[in-house]
Design an enzyme around this catalytic site. Structure first.
Site, PDB file in Angstrom:
ATOM      1  N   GLN A  10       0.609  -1.299  -0.233  1.00 26.75           N
ATOM      2  CA  GLN A  10       0.017   0.063  -0.069  1.00 26.75           C
ATOM      3  C   GLN A  10       0.840   1.253  -0.138  1.00 26.75           C
ATOM      4  O   GLN A  10       2.113   1.236   0.749  1.00 26.75           O
ATOM      5  CB  GLN A  10      -0.878  -0.059   1.353  1.00 26.75           C
ATOM      6  CG  GLN A  10      -2.159   1.096   0.995  1.00 26.75           C
ATOM      7  CD  GLN A  10      -3.224   0.656   2.039  1.00 26.75           C
ATOM      8  OE1 GLN A  10      -3.337  -0.523   2.622  1.00 26.75           O
ATOM      9  NE2 GLN A  10      -3.990   1.613   2.281  1.00 26.75           N
ATOM     10  N   SER A  94       3.626  -6.783   2.510  1.00 24.64           N
ATOM     11  CA  SER A  94       2.488  -6.534   3.293  1.00 24.64           C
ATOM     12  C   SER A  94       1.338  -7.131   2.452  1.00 24.64           C
ATOM     13  O   SER A  94       1.222  -8.417   1.947  1.00 24.64           O
ATOM     14  CB  SER A  94       2.073  -5.139   3.825  1.00 24.64           C
ATOM     15  OG  SER A  94       1.101  -5.041   4.606  1.00 24.64           O
ATOM     16  N   LEU A  95       0.230  -6.096   1.757  1.00 27.88           N
ATOM     17  CA  LEU A  95      -0.609  -6.615   1.144  1.00 27.88           C
ATOM     18  C   LEU A  95       0.121  -7.253  -0.346  1.00 27.88           C
ATOM     19  O   LEU A  95      -0.609  -8.418  -0.931  1.00 27.88           O
ATOM     20  CB  LEU A  95      -1.793  -5.518   0.707  1.00 27.88           C
ATOM     21  CG  LEU A  95      -1.293  -4.599  -0.615  1.00 27.88           C
ATOM     22  CD1 LEU A  95      -1.591  -5.269  -2.001  1.00 27.88           C
ATOM     23  CD2 LEU A  95      -1.941  -3.478  -0.253  1.00 27.88           C
ATOM     24  N   ARG A 119      -9.660  -7.530   4.489  1.00 25.34           N
ATOM     25  CA  ARG A 119      -8.456  -7.149   5.063  1.00 25.34           C
ATOM     26  C   ARG A 119      -8.590  -5.505   5.390  1.00 25.34           C
ATOM     27  O   ARG A 119      -8.296  -5.002   6.252  1.00 25.34           O
ATOM     28  CB  ARG A 119      -7.313  -7.558   4.355  1.00 25.34           C
ATOM     29  CG  ARG A 119      -6.187  -7.442   5.182  1.00 25.34           C
ATOM     30  CD  ARG A 119      -4.791  -8.088   4.308  1.00 25.34           C
ATOM     31  NE  ARG A 119      -3.546  -8.024   4.805  1.00 25.34           N
ATOM     32  CZ  ARG A 119      -2.608  -6.922   4.700  1.00 25.34           C
ATOM     33  NH1 ARG A 119      -2.888  -5.810   3.899  1.00 25.34           N
ATOM     34  NH2 ARG A 119      -1.574  -6.842   5.284  1.00 25.34           N
ATOM     35  N   HIS A 204       0.138  -3.042  11.173  1.00 23.85           N
ATOM     36  CA  HIS A 204       1.310  -4.060  11.674  1.00 23.85           C
ATOM     37  C   HIS A 204       1.746  -3.831  13.151  1.00 23.85           C
ATOM     38  O   HIS A 204       3.032  -3.615  13.464  1.00 23.85           O
ATOM     39  CB  HIS A 204       2.251  -3.928  10.646  1.00 23.85           C
ATOM     40  CG  HIS A 204       1.967  -4.424   9.381  1.00 23.85           C
ATOM     41  ND1 HIS A 204       1.867  -5.808   9.071  1.00 23.85           N
ATOM     42  CD2 HIS A 204       2.005  -3.686   8.261  1.00 23.85           C
ATOM     43  CE1 HIS A 204       1.535  -5.940   7.609  1.00 23.85           C
ATOM     44  NE2 HIS A 204       1.549  -4.878   7.155  1.00 23.85           N
ATOM     45  N   GLN A 253       0.436 -11.835   9.936  1.00 18.10           N
ATOM     46  CA  GLN A 253       1.050 -10.599   9.200  1.00 18.10           C
ATOM     47  C   GLN A 253       0.326  -9.238   9.604  1.00 18.10           C
ATOM     48  O   GLN A 253       0.995  -8.407   9.530  1.00 18.10           O
ATOM     49  CB  GLN A 253       1.002 -10.838   7.835  1.00 18.10           C
ATOM     50  CG  GLN A 253       1.626 -10.096   6.919  1.00 18.10           C
ATOM     51  CD  GLN A 253       0.568  -9.898   5.500  1.00 18.10           C
ATOM     52  OE1 GLN A 253      -0.313  -9.381   5.770  1.00 18.10           O
ATOM     53  NE2 GLN A 253       1.385  -9.821   4.489  1.00 18.10           N
TER      54      GLN A 253
END
Length: 317
Positions: A10, A94-95, A119, A204, A253
């Site tokens: 992102q 991440s994503l 998510r 996170h 995660q």
């Protein structure tokens, strides 16, 4: 050369992303159509001509970035004969880990789009607006970031390292008061630059536990196959292929540290000499120069990028 495909996270989104791919390659256009259908939304229309603020909403940005990445990969495969099997590893920030799994055949495209919508919504709603914050610590070592987080936690709030992006590029996440205290500690203790980030939620860190619970529920009913090549996971910075381990890691995660520096270092130790950043932007390619200068990085977001990359793999000028 030994190749790894890497997938951005992102923050890389912008209006127009993926449009040239869709116009040039039927395989790419089919990806955007499938994602739109899976979400019941004209997401591609938002990506190509909508409002940037709306696209930047976490629930839109996450599936949009994934769609661009998978569209670029599918076009590379269909039009230039380069497949994920030409790589030794896939990895995503991440994503981007979801994009990597979709490209590697571990999770279907439609399921990946739906998971990222869940998510995005869950991460956005996990913490009330204004209660969380994130900050970048530039020029900091991991040990300094840990000490800054300890100073932040002295306020009684959460404060943790969220991203280890590259040497000297660390991001911390937690409650606003704790982050402010960690930034103040950093400024007083030799960190080159410590600054709050303009983000919508504290990603996170442990404050994201409600989102992790939501993803545990969503992933429990998702069909996950072994990827065609190993995934280097964010939370472990090691290669995994077991579907159940992948499922557990995707839950971990949400609250865990993105160990990107260690992930790149792992791939280099395993012999990777070239990366293809599949999707929008060049953030990961720039970061990896700080991690390992010997890596040859390509960005794969536009039609001309794919052709140049395919020629480089074939050893053509």
């Amino acid at each position: 050369m030994t190749l790894a495909f890497i997938f951005p996270g992102q923050g890389s989104q912008d209006i127009g992303m993926g449009k040239a791919l869709a116009e040039a390659f039927p395989a790419a256009r089919a990806v955007f159509e499938e994602v739109d259908a899976a979400l019941g939304q004209n997401l591609s229309g938002l990506m190509w001509g909508g409002d940037l603020a709306e696209l930047t909403l976490t629930s839109n940005a996450q599936p949009a970035l994934m769609a661009h990445s998978v569209a670029a990969y599918r076009a590379l495969e269909a039009n230039f004969g380069v497949t994920v099997k030409d790589a030794t590893f896939v990895a995503g920030h991440s994503l981007g880990e979801y994009s990597a799994l979709a490209a590697a055949g571990s999770i279907s495209l439609a399921d990946t789009a739906r998971l990222l919508r869940i998510r995005g919504n869950a991460m956005q709603s996990a913490v009330k607006p204004g209660e969380g914050a994130m900050a970048a610590l530039l020029g900091a070592e991991v040990e300094q970031a840990e000490a800054a987080c300890a100073a932040g936690r002295a306020t009684g709030g959460a404060c943790e390292i969220a991203n280890d992006n590259a040497p000297g590029q660390l991001v911390i996440s937690g409650t606003r008061e704790a982050i402010d205290a960690a930034v103040a500690w950093s400024q007083a203790n030799g960190v080159k630059k410590a600054m709050a980030l303009n983000v919508s939620a504290p990603f996170h860190c442990s404050l994201m536990q409600p989102a992790a619970d939501a993803m545990a529920g969503a992933l429990a009913t998702t069909d996950i196959k072994a990827p065609l090549v190993p995934l280097v996971a964010n939370v472990s910075a090691s290669a995994v292929t077991d579907p159940e381990t992948i499922r557990q890691n995707l839950v971990r995660q949400v609250t865990g540290r993105v160990r990107w520096t260690e992930s790149v270092q792992f791939m280099v130790r395993e012999g990777v000499t070239m990366t293809g950043e599949v999707g929008n932007g060049k953030v990961l390619t720039v970061m990896q120069r700080r991690i390992e200068k010997s890596l040859n990085g390509f960005t794969l977001g536009a039609p001309e990028d794919l052709e140049a990359f395919a020629k480089a793999l074939r050893g053509e000028a």
